[in-house]
Design an enzyme around this catalytic site. Structure first.
Site: not given
Lengths: 221, 221
Positions: B176-178, B182, B185
DNA sequence: ATAGTACTCAATTGATTTATTGAATATTCA
DNA sequence: TGAATATTCAATAAATCAATTGAGTACTAT
Protein backbone atom coordinates in the site's frame (compact mmCIF):
# COMPACT_ATOMS: atom_id res chain seq x y z
CA UNK A 1 6.10 8.38 -12.51
CA UNK A 2 4.04 9.93 -15.32
CA UNK A 3 3.91 13.66 -14.42
CA UNK A 4 1.54 14.78 -17.25
CA UNK A 5 -0.91 11.93 -16.55
CA UNK A 6 -0.85 12.76 -12.87
CA UNK A 7 -1.55 16.44 -13.60
CA UNK A 8 -4.50 15.51 -15.82
CA UNK A 9 -5.90 13.25 -13.12
CA UNK A 10 -5.89 16.02 -10.51
CA UNK A 11 -7.29 18.46 -13.09
CA UNK A 12 -10.28 16.21 -13.67
CA UNK A 13 -10.92 15.90 -9.96
CA UNK A 14 -10.52 19.66 -9.55
CA UNK A 15 -13.38 20.09 -12.03
CA UNK A 16 -15.84 18.89 -9.40
CA UNK A 17 -14.46 21.34 -6.84
CA UNK A 18 -14.63 24.15 -9.41
CA UNK A 19 -18.27 23.28 -10.04
CA UNK A 20 -19.10 23.88 -6.38
CA UNK A 21 -16.72 26.84 -6.04
CA UNK A 22 -19.48 29.37 -6.67
CA UNK A 23 -22.05 30.67 -4.17
CA UNK A 24 -24.99 30.44 -6.58
CA UNK A 25 -24.24 26.85 -7.51
CA UNK A 26 -23.95 25.92 -3.82
CA UNK A 27 -27.37 27.40 -3.19
CA UNK A 28 -28.79 25.47 -6.12
CA UNK A 29 -27.39 22.24 -4.69
CA UNK A 30 -28.79 23.09 -1.26
CA UNK A 31 -32.25 23.50 -2.82
CA UNK A 32 -31.94 20.28 -4.79
CA UNK A 33 -31.00 18.37 -1.66
CA UNK A 34 -34.57 18.98 -0.48
CA UNK A 35 -36.42 18.12 -3.70
CA UNK A 36 -36.14 18.27 -7.49
CA UNK A 37 -36.87 21.74 -8.91
CA UNK A 38 -37.46 23.33 -12.29
CA UNK A 39 -35.09 26.00 -13.62
CA UNK A 40 -37.71 28.63 -13.00
CA UNK A 41 -38.21 27.53 -9.38
CA UNK A 42 -34.46 27.42 -8.79
CA UNK A 43 -33.90 30.87 -10.29
CA UNK A 44 -36.67 32.31 -8.12
CA UNK A 45 -35.61 30.61 -4.90
CA UNK A 46 -31.94 31.45 -5.49
CA UNK A 47 -32.52 35.09 -6.41
CA UNK A 48 -30.84 34.86 -9.82
CA UNK A 49 -31.92 35.36 -13.43
CA UNK A 50 -33.25 32.45 -15.45
CA UNK A 51 -30.34 32.52 -17.87
CA UNK A 52 -27.85 32.66 -15.03
CA UNK A 53 -29.51 29.76 -13.19
CA UNK A 54 -29.52 27.74 -16.40
CA UNK A 55 -25.83 28.42 -16.97
CA UNK A 56 -24.95 27.35 -13.45
CA UNK A 57 -27.03 24.19 -13.85
CA UNK A 58 -25.08 23.35 -17.02
CA UNK A 59 -21.87 23.66 -15.02
CA UNK A 60 -23.22 21.35 -12.31
CA UNK A 61 -24.48 18.88 -14.91
CA UNK A 62 -21.14 18.89 -16.70
CA UNK A 63 -19.48 18.00 -13.40
CA UNK A 64 -21.88 15.09 -12.92
CA UNK A 65 -23.51 16.61 -9.85
CA UNK A 66 -27.05 17.10 -11.17
CA UNK A 67 -29.23 15.61 -13.87
CA UNK A 68 -32.26 17.09 -15.62
CA UNK A 69 -35.26 15.45 -17.20
CA UNK A 70 -37.81 17.14 -19.41
CA UNK A 71 -41.44 17.03 -18.32
CA UNK A 72 -43.41 18.82 -20.97
CA UNK A 73 -41.99 22.31 -21.40
CA UNK A 74 -40.17 22.25 -18.02
CA UNK A 75 -36.96 20.49 -17.09
CA UNK A 76 -36.82 19.05 -13.60
CA UNK A 77 -33.36 19.06 -12.09
CA UNK A 78 -32.27 16.80 -9.23
CA UNK A 79 -29.07 15.63 -7.60
CA UNK A 80 -27.30 13.02 -9.70
CA UNK A 81 -26.60 10.86 -6.63
CA UNK A 82 -26.94 11.05 -2.83
CA UNK A 83 -23.15 11.29 -2.54
CA UNK A 84 -23.47 14.84 -3.91
CA UNK A 85 -25.54 15.74 -0.84
CA UNK A 86 -22.78 14.23 1.28
CA UNK A 87 -20.13 16.32 -0.45
CA UNK A 88 -22.15 19.50 0.08
CA UNK A 89 -22.65 18.72 3.79
CA UNK A 90 -18.97 17.88 4.19
CA UNK A 91 -17.93 21.14 2.47
CA UNK A 92 -20.28 23.19 4.63
CA UNK A 93 -19.06 21.43 7.78
CA UNK A 94 -15.43 22.18 6.93
CA UNK A 95 -16.27 25.81 6.12
CA UNK A 96 -18.15 26.32 9.41
CA UNK A 97 -15.41 24.62 11.39
CA UNK A 98 -12.37 26.25 9.80
CA UNK A 99 -13.48 29.79 8.95
CA UNK A 100 -14.70 32.18 11.63
CA UNK A 101 -16.22 34.35 8.89
CA UNK A 102 -18.66 31.58 8.01
CA UNK A 103 -19.94 31.38 11.57
CA UNK A 104 -20.30 35.18 11.63
CA UNK A 105 -22.11 35.19 8.30
CA UNK A 106 -24.48 32.52 9.61
CA UNK A 107 -25.24 34.64 12.70
CA UNK A 108 -26.03 37.57 10.42
CA UNK A 109 -28.33 35.45 8.30
CA UNK A 110 -29.92 33.66 11.27
CA UNK A 111 -29.89 36.31 14.02
CA UNK A 112 -32.32 34.35 16.20
CA UNK A 113 -30.41 31.11 16.16
CA UNK A 114 -28.79 31.57 19.58
CA UNK A 115 -32.05 32.63 21.23
CA UNK A 116 -33.96 29.39 21.17
CA UNK A 117 -33.25 25.89 22.45
CA UNK A 118 -32.10 23.22 20.06
CA UNK A 119 -32.66 19.48 20.28
CA UNK A 120 -30.55 16.55 19.14
CA UNK A 121 -31.90 13.84 16.85
CA UNK A 122 -31.61 11.31 19.67
CA UNK A 123 -33.56 13.48 22.14
CA UNK A 124 -36.16 14.21 19.46
CA UNK A 125 -36.65 10.50 18.80
CA UNK A 126 -36.95 9.77 22.53
CA UNK A 127 -39.54 12.52 22.93
CA UNK A 128 -41.57 11.27 20.03
CA UNK A 129 -41.45 7.74 21.44
CA UNK A 130 -42.78 9.10 24.76
CA UNK A 131 -45.49 10.94 22.82
CA UNK A 132 -44.79 14.37 24.34
CA UNK A 133 -43.07 15.94 21.31
CA UNK A 134 -44.58 17.24 18.09
CA UNK A 135 -42.35 17.60 15.03
CA UNK A 136 -43.17 20.32 12.48
CA UNK A 137 -41.72 20.40 8.99
CA UNK A 138 -42.04 24.04 7.89
CA UNK A 139 -40.61 23.69 4.36
CA UNK A 140 -42.70 24.24 1.22
CA UNK A 141 -45.01 21.25 0.59
CA UNK A 142 -43.13 19.95 -2.49
CA UNK A 143 -40.04 19.52 -0.34
CA UNK A 144 -42.02 17.74 2.39
CA UNK A 145 -43.53 15.46 -0.26
CA UNK A 146 -40.08 14.52 -1.50
CA UNK A 147 -39.12 13.13 1.91
CA UNK A 148 -39.56 14.08 5.56
CA UNK A 149 -38.46 13.01 9.03
CA UNK A 150 -40.56 10.19 10.48
CA UNK A 151 -43.60 11.44 12.37
CA UNK A 152 -43.29 15.01 11.07
CA UNK A 153 -46.36 17.11 10.32
CA UNK A 154 -46.17 19.51 7.40
CA UNK A 155 -47.06 23.11 8.26
CA UNK A 156 -45.37 25.36 5.67
CA UNK A 157 -44.10 28.56 7.27
CA UNK A 158 -46.46 30.79 5.34
CA UNK A 159 -49.51 28.90 6.64
CA UNK A 160 -48.35 28.73 10.28
CA UNK A 161 -50.01 31.98 11.48
CA UNK A 162 -53.45 30.57 10.78
CA UNK A 163 -52.68 27.20 12.29
CA UNK A 164 -51.01 28.00 15.59
CA UNK A 165 -54.18 27.24 17.53
CA UNK A 166 -54.01 23.65 16.25
CA UNK A 167 -50.85 23.04 18.25
CA UNK A 168 -51.23 21.24 21.58
CA UNK A 169 -50.32 23.22 24.70
CA UNK A 170 -48.82 20.32 26.63
CA UNK A 171 -46.22 19.09 24.12
CA UNK A 172 -42.76 20.23 23.09
CA UNK A 173 -43.02 21.68 19.57
CA UNK A 174 -39.91 20.94 17.47
CA UNK A 175 -39.41 22.73 14.15
CA UNK A 176 -37.07 21.84 11.30
CA UNK A 177 -36.54 22.94 7.73
CA UNK A 178 -33.80 22.63 5.11
CA UNK A 179 -30.88 22.35 7.52
CA UNK A 180 -28.40 24.67 9.25
CA UNK A 181 -28.47 27.32 6.50
CA UNK A 182 -32.22 27.82 6.59
CA UNK A 183 -34.18 30.36 8.70
CA UNK A 184 -37.68 28.92 8.26
CA UNK A 185 -37.52 26.83 11.44
CA UNK A 186 -36.24 29.87 13.42
CA UNK A 187 -39.14 32.03 12.26
CA UNK A 188 -41.64 29.27 12.92
CA UNK A 189 -40.23 28.68 16.37
CA UNK A 190 -40.44 32.37 17.23
CA UNK A 191 -44.16 32.30 16.44
CA UNK A 192 -44.70 29.05 18.37
CA UNK A 193 -42.97 30.38 21.50
CA UNK A 194 -44.63 33.78 21.19
CA UNK A 195 -47.94 31.95 21.30
CA UNK A 196 -46.96 30.39 24.63
CA UNK A 197 -45.91 26.94 23.53
CA UNK A 198 -42.67 25.17 24.54
CA UNK A 199 -40.43 24.82 21.52
CA UNK A 200 -37.02 23.81 20.18
CA UNK A 201 -35.29 23.69 16.82
CA UNK A 202 -33.74 20.67 15.14
CA UNK A 203 -30.69 21.86 13.20
CA UNK A 204 -30.66 18.84 10.88
CA UNK A 205 -32.65 18.75 7.66
CA UNK A 206 -33.51 15.56 5.81
CA UNK A 207 -30.06 15.22 4.25
CA UNK A 208 -28.18 15.65 7.54
CA UNK A 209 -30.66 13.26 9.18
CA UNK A 210 -29.97 10.59 6.56
CA UNK A 211 -26.23 11.15 6.69
CA UNK A 212 -26.40 10.52 10.44
CA UNK A 213 -27.86 7.10 9.66
CA UNK A 214 -31.56 7.70 10.36
CA UNK A 215 -34.20 6.92 7.77
CA UNK A 216 -36.83 9.25 6.32
CA UNK A 217 -40.41 8.76 5.26
CA UNK A 218 -41.79 9.43 1.84
CA UNK A 219 -45.38 9.77 0.68
CA UNK A 220 -46.59 7.03 -1.65
CA UNK A 221 -46.14 8.11 -5.27
CA UNK B 1 -35.56 36.48 4.31
CA UNK B 2 -32.33 38.47 4.16
CA UNK B 3 -31.11 37.95 0.57
CA UNK B 4 -27.75 39.83 0.89
CA UNK B 5 -26.85 37.99 4.12
CA UNK B 6 -27.74 34.68 2.51
CA UNK B 7 -25.55 35.47 -0.51
CA UNK B 8 -22.61 36.35 1.75
CA UNK B 9 -23.04 33.12 3.68
CA UNK B 10 -22.83 31.00 0.53
CA UNK B 11 -19.92 33.13 -0.73
CA UNK B 12 -17.95 32.34 2.41
CA UNK B 13 -18.63 28.63 2.07
CA UNK B 14 -17.74 28.76 -1.63
CA UNK B 15 -14.31 30.07 -0.58
CA UNK B 16 -13.39 26.62 0.68
CA UNK B 17 -14.50 24.97 -2.55
CA UNK B 18 -12.56 27.60 -4.54
CA UNK B 19 -9.49 26.75 -2.50
CA UNK B 20 -9.64 23.12 -3.60
CA UNK B 21 -10.75 23.98 -7.15
CA UNK B 22 -7.22 23.75 -8.50
CA UNK B 23 -5.25 20.64 -9.45
CA UNK B 24 -2.02 21.77 -7.78
CA UNK B 25 -3.72 22.56 -4.50
CA UNK B 26 -5.42 19.16 -4.55
CA UNK B 27 -2.07 17.48 -5.00
CA UNK B 28 -0.64 19.50 -2.10
CA UNK B 29 -3.50 18.36 0.12
CA UNK B 30 -2.99 14.76 -0.98
CA UNK B 31 0.66 14.98 0.05
CA UNK B 32 -0.16 16.60 3.38
CA UNK B 33 -2.65 13.85 4.15
CA UNK B 34 0.37 11.52 4.43
CA UNK B 35 2.64 13.75 6.52
CA UNK B 36 3.61 17.37 7.12
CA UNK B 37 5.96 18.74 4.46
CA UNK B 38 8.10 21.80 3.89
CA UNK B 39 7.38 24.15 0.97
CA UNK B 40 10.46 22.88 -0.79
CA UNK B 41 9.39 19.25 -0.42
CA UNK B 42 5.89 20.06 -1.60
CA UNK B 43 7.12 21.98 -4.64
CA UNK B 44 9.40 19.10 -5.59
CA UNK B 45 6.87 16.34 -5.04
CA UNK B 46 4.15 18.33 -6.81
CA UNK B 47 6.25 19.34 -9.79
CA UNK B 48 5.77 23.08 -9.36
CA UNK B 49 8.00 26.06 -8.69
CA UNK B 50 8.72 27.16 -5.14
CA UNK B 51 6.90 30.47 -5.59
CA UNK B 52 3.89 28.78 -7.11
CA UNK B 53 3.75 26.16 -4.35
CA UNK B 54 3.99 28.93 -1.75
CA UNK B 55 1.18 30.88 -3.38
CA UNK B 56 -1.08 27.86 -3.46
CA UNK B 57 -0.29 27.14 0.20
CA UNK B 58 -1.33 30.71 1.06
CA UNK B 59 -4.64 30.06 -0.66
CA UNK B 60 -5.14 26.84 1.30
CA UNK B 61 -4.14 28.53 4.55
CA UNK B 62 -6.51 31.44 3.93
CA UNK B 63 -9.33 28.91 3.51
CA UNK B 64 -8.45 27.31 6.84
CA UNK B 65 -7.38 24.01 5.28
CA UNK B 66 -3.68 23.97 6.21
CA UNK B 67 -1.49 25.54 8.86
CA UNK B 68 2.24 26.20 8.82
CA UNK B 69 4.77 26.40 11.60
CA UNK B 70 8.30 27.70 11.29
CA UNK B 71 11.14 25.38 12.24
CA UNK B 72 14.34 27.32 11.78
CA UNK B 73 14.48 28.47 8.18
CA UNK B 74 11.83 26.02 6.96
CA UNK B 75 8.07 26.16 7.40
CA UNK B 76 6.37 22.85 7.94
CA UNK B 77 2.85 22.72 6.56
CA UNK B 78 0.21 20.26 7.70
CA UNK B 79 -3.56 19.80 7.39
CA UNK B 80 -5.42 22.12 9.73
CA UNK B 81 -7.76 19.33 10.85
CA UNK B 82 -8.56 15.71 9.95
CA UNK B 83 -11.87 16.85 8.49
CA UNK B 84 -9.87 18.33 5.62
CA UNK B 85 -8.68 14.82 4.73
CA UNK B 86 -12.30 13.72 4.83
CA UNK B 87 -13.32 16.51 2.46
CA UNK B 88 -10.55 15.58 0.02
CA UNK B 89 -11.53 11.89 0.06
CA UNK B 90 -15.19 12.80 -0.38
CA UNK B 91 -14.40 15.08 -3.33
CA UNK B 92 -12.27 12.42 -4.98
CA UNK B 93 -14.94 9.79 -4.43
CA UNK B 94 -17.59 11.96 -6.06
CA UNK B 95 -15.29 12.75 -8.97
CA UNK B 96 -14.45 9.07 -9.57
CA UNK B 97 -18.09 8.08 -9.29
CA UNK B 98 -19.66 10.83 -11.37
CA UNK B 99 -17.15 11.55 -14.12
CA UNK B 100 -16.04 8.86 -16.55
CA UNK B 101 -13.06 11.04 -17.47
CA UNK B 102 -11.64 10.68 -13.97
CA UNK B 103 -11.70 6.90 -14.17
CA UNK B 104 -10.01 7.09 -17.59
CA UNK B 105 -7.38 9.50 -16.34
CA UNK B 106 -6.69 7.17 -13.41
CA UNK B 107 -6.19 4.26 -15.81
CA UNK B 108 -3.71 6.37 -17.78
CA UNK B 109 -1.83 7.28 -14.62
CA UNK B 110 -2.00 3.78 -13.15
CA UNK B 111 -1.88 1.50 -16.22
CA UNK B 112 -1.14 -1.59 -14.11
CA UNK B 113 -3.99 -1.20 -11.70
CA UNK B 114 -6.29 -3.74 -13.36
CA UNK B 115 -3.54 -6.32 -13.70
CA UNK B 116 -2.99 -7.27 -10.09
CA UNK B 117 -5.31 -8.54 -7.38
CA UNK B 118 -6.56 -6.17 -4.73
CA UNK B 119 -7.49 -6.95 -1.16
CA UNK B 120 -10.08 -5.41 1.14
CA UNK B 121 -9.19 -4.02 4.58
CA UNK B 122 -11.22 -6.80 6.22
CA UNK B 123 -9.46 -9.56 4.27
CA UNK B 124 -6.10 -7.94 5.01
CA UNK B 125 -6.80 -7.89 8.72
CA UNK B 126 -7.96 -11.51 8.66
CA UNK B 127 -4.79 -12.58 6.85
CA UNK B 128 -2.56 -10.73 9.27
CA UNK B 129 -4.41 -12.33 12.19
CA UNK B 130 -3.75 -15.74 10.61
CA UNK B 131 -0.12 -14.75 10.16
CA UNK B 132 0.05 -15.61 6.47
CA UNK B 133 0.06 -12.02 5.13
CA UNK B 134 2.86 -9.44 5.08
CA UNK B 135 1.94 -5.77 4.73
CA UNK B 136 4.43 -3.43 3.02
CA UNK B 137 4.26 0.35 3.26
CA UNK B 138 6.20 1.58 0.23
CA UNK B 139 5.89 5.34 0.90
CA UNK B 140 8.90 7.54 1.74
CA UNK B 141 10.03 6.98 5.34
CA UNK B 142 8.85 10.39 6.63
CA UNK B 143 5.33 9.48 5.60
CA UNK B 144 5.56 6.06 7.26
CA UNK B 145 6.88 7.74 10.43
CA UNK B 146 3.87 10.06 10.50
CA UNK B 147 1.49 7.11 10.74
CA UNK B 148 1.09 3.68 9.20
CA UNK B 149 -1.31 0.76 9.09
CA UNK B 150 -0.96 -1.65 12.05
CA UNK B 151 1.61 -4.35 11.44
CA UNK B 152 3.04 -2.72 8.30
CA UNK B 153 6.73 -2.91 7.46
CA UNK B 154 8.34 0.09 5.80
CA UNK B 155 10.18 -0.68 2.57
CA UNK B 156 10.29 2.55 0.54
CA UNK B 157 9.86 1.85 -3.17
CA UNK B 158 13.35 2.99 -4.08
CA UNK B 159 14.92 0.48 -1.68
CA UNK B 160 12.74 -2.46 -2.67
CA UNK B 161 15.02 -3.89 -5.43
CA UNK B 162 17.76 -4.63 -2.87
CA UNK B 163 15.36 -6.03 -0.33
CA UNK B 164 13.19 -8.42 -2.33
CA UNK B 165 15.11 -11.44 -1.05
CA UNK B 166 14.04 -10.55 2.49
CA UNK B 167 10.43 -11.30 1.62
CA UNK B 168 9.08 -14.72 2.69
CA UNK B 169 8.07 -17.09 -0.09
CA UNK B 170 5.11 -18.60 1.70
CA UNK B 171 3.13 -15.46 2.57
CA UNK B 172 0.82 -13.15 0.67
CA UNK B 173 2.65 -9.83 0.17
CA UNK B 174 0.28 -6.84 0.34
CA UNK B 175 1.51 -3.40 -0.74
CA UNK B 176 0.00 0.00 0.00
CA UNK B 177 1.02 3.62 -0.43
CA UNK B 178 -0.71 7.00 -0.41
CA UNK B 179 -4.10 5.81 -1.57
CA UNK B 180 -5.99 5.34 -4.86
CA UNK B 181 -4.10 8.12 -6.68
CA UNK B 182 -0.65 6.72 -6.03
CA UNK B 183 1.37 4.29 -8.24
CA UNK B 184 4.04 3.29 -5.70
CA UNK B 185 2.17 0.18 -4.54
CA UNK B 186 1.55 -0.89 -8.16
CA UNK B 187 5.25 -0.64 -9.01
CA UNK B 188 6.23 -2.43 -5.83
CA UNK B 189 3.70 -5.18 -6.47
CA UNK B 190 5.01 -5.69 -10.01
CA UNK B 191 8.47 -6.33 -8.59
CA UNK B 192 7.17 -8.62 -5.86
CA UNK B 193 5.17 -10.76 -8.31
CA UNK B 194 8.01 -10.77 -10.88
CA UNK B 195 10.21 -12.26 -8.15
CA UNK B 196 7.76 -15.12 -7.78
CA UNK B 197 5.89 -14.04 -4.65
CA UNK B 198 2.10 -14.01 -4.24
CA UNK B 199 0.93 -10.40 -3.93
CA UNK B 200 -2.04 -8.02 -3.79
CA UNK B 201 -2.57 -4.29 -3.49
CA UNK B 202 -4.53 -2.47 -0.79
CA UNK B 203 -6.19 0.55 -2.41
CA UNK B 204 -6.61 2.43 0.88
CA UNK B 205 -3.93 4.68 2.27
CA UNK B 206 -3.76 5.76 5.90
CA UNK B 207 -6.45 8.44 5.50
CA UNK B 208 -8.94 6.12 3.79
CA UNK B 209 -8.12 3.47 6.41
CA UNK B 210 -8.92 5.86 9.25
CA UNK B 211 -12.03 7.17 7.56
CA UNK B 212 -13.27 3.58 7.36
CA UNK B 213 -13.01 3.41 11.15
CA UNK B 214 -9.74 1.50 11.57
CA UNK B 215 -6.89 2.85 13.67
CA UNK B 216 -3.30 3.48 12.67
CA UNK B 217 0.02 3.12 14.46
CA UNK B 218 2.52 5.84 15.02
CA UNK B 219 6.12 5.61 16.09
CA UNK B 220 6.93 7.02 19.53
CA UNK B 221 8.06 10.66 19.17
C1' DA C 1 27.70 42.10 10.05
C1' DT C 2 27.39 39.14 6.17
C1' DA C 3 26.27 35.21 3.43
C1' DG C 4 23.37 31.35 2.74
C1' DT C 5 18.91 29.08 2.86
C1' DA C 6 13.99 29.00 2.86
C1' DC C 7 10.02 31.33 1.93
C1' DT C 8 6.75 35.18 0.81
C1' DC C 9 5.07 39.11 -1.66
C1' DA C 10 3.90 42.26 -5.44
C1' DA C 11 3.46 43.23 -10.21
C1' DT C 12 2.48 41.60 -14.68
C1' DT C 13 0.44 38.90 -18.27
C1' DG C 14 -2.58 35.71 -20.18
C1' DA C 15 -6.37 32.63 -19.30
C1' DT C 16 -10.73 31.63 -17.26
C1' DT C 17 -15.13 32.61 -15.10
C1' DT C 18 -19.49 35.11 -14.42
C1' DA C 19 -23.61 37.89 -15.42
C1' DT C 20 -26.16 40.02 -18.90
C1' DT C 21 -28.51 40.42 -23.26
C1' DG C 22 -30.79 38.85 -27.09
C1' DA C 23 -31.55 35.10 -30.15
C1' DA C 24 -32.55 30.24 -30.74
C1' DT C 25 -34.70 25.79 -29.50
C1' DA C 26 -38.16 22.45 -27.56
C1' DT C 27 -42.70 21.41 -26.10
C1' DT C 28 -47.61 22.11 -25.63
C1' DC C 29 -52.12 23.88 -26.66
C1' DA C 30 -55.78 25.93 -29.31
C1' DT D 1 -49.95 26.47 -37.98
C1' DG D 2 -49.05 29.87 -34.71
C1' DA D 3 -48.73 31.53 -30.02
C1' DA D 4 -47.27 30.72 -25.39
C1' DT D 5 -44.12 28.82 -22.06
C1' DA D 6 -39.80 27.07 -20.56
C1' DT D 7 -35.09 26.69 -21.31
C1' DT D 8 -30.60 27.00 -23.58
C1' DC D 9 -27.00 29.08 -26.24
C1' DA D 10 -23.72 32.51 -27.97
C1' DA D 11 -21.47 36.86 -27.64
C1' DT D 12 -19.70 40.41 -24.74
C1' DA D 13 -17.63 42.97 -20.94
C1' DA D 14 -15.95 42.88 -16.41
C1' DA D 15 -13.93 40.39 -12.75
C1' DT D 16 -11.07 36.79 -11.07
C1' DC D 17 -7.43 33.31 -11.24
C1' DA D 18 -2.76 31.30 -12.12
C1' DA D 19 2.18 31.23 -13.27
C1' DT D 20 6.26 33.78 -13.63
C1' DT D 21 9.72 37.02 -12.31
C1' DG D 22 12.26 39.62 -9.32
C1' DA D 23 12.47 41.80 -4.97
C1' DG D 24 11.86 41.44 -0.06
C1' DT D 25 11.68 39.01 4.55
C1' DA D 26 12.96 35.63 8.28
C1' DC D 27 16.18 32.63 10.26
C1' DT D 28 20.73 30.52 10.92
C1' DA D 29 25.69 29.98 10.84
C1' DT D 30 30.17 31.95 10.62
Amino acid sequence: MNRPAKDRLYQHIAQVAQAIGNSHRLELLDLLVQAPHSVEQLALAGGMSLANASQHLQRLKHAGLVVGERLGTTIRYRLADPIVARLWIELRTVALSQLADVERALDEYRPQRQQFPTITPAALQAGMMRGDTLLLDVRPPEEFNAGYLPGAISIPLDTLPTRLTELPTDALIVTYCRGPLCVYADEALAQVIARGRRGARLEEGVAEWQLAGYSIERLAA
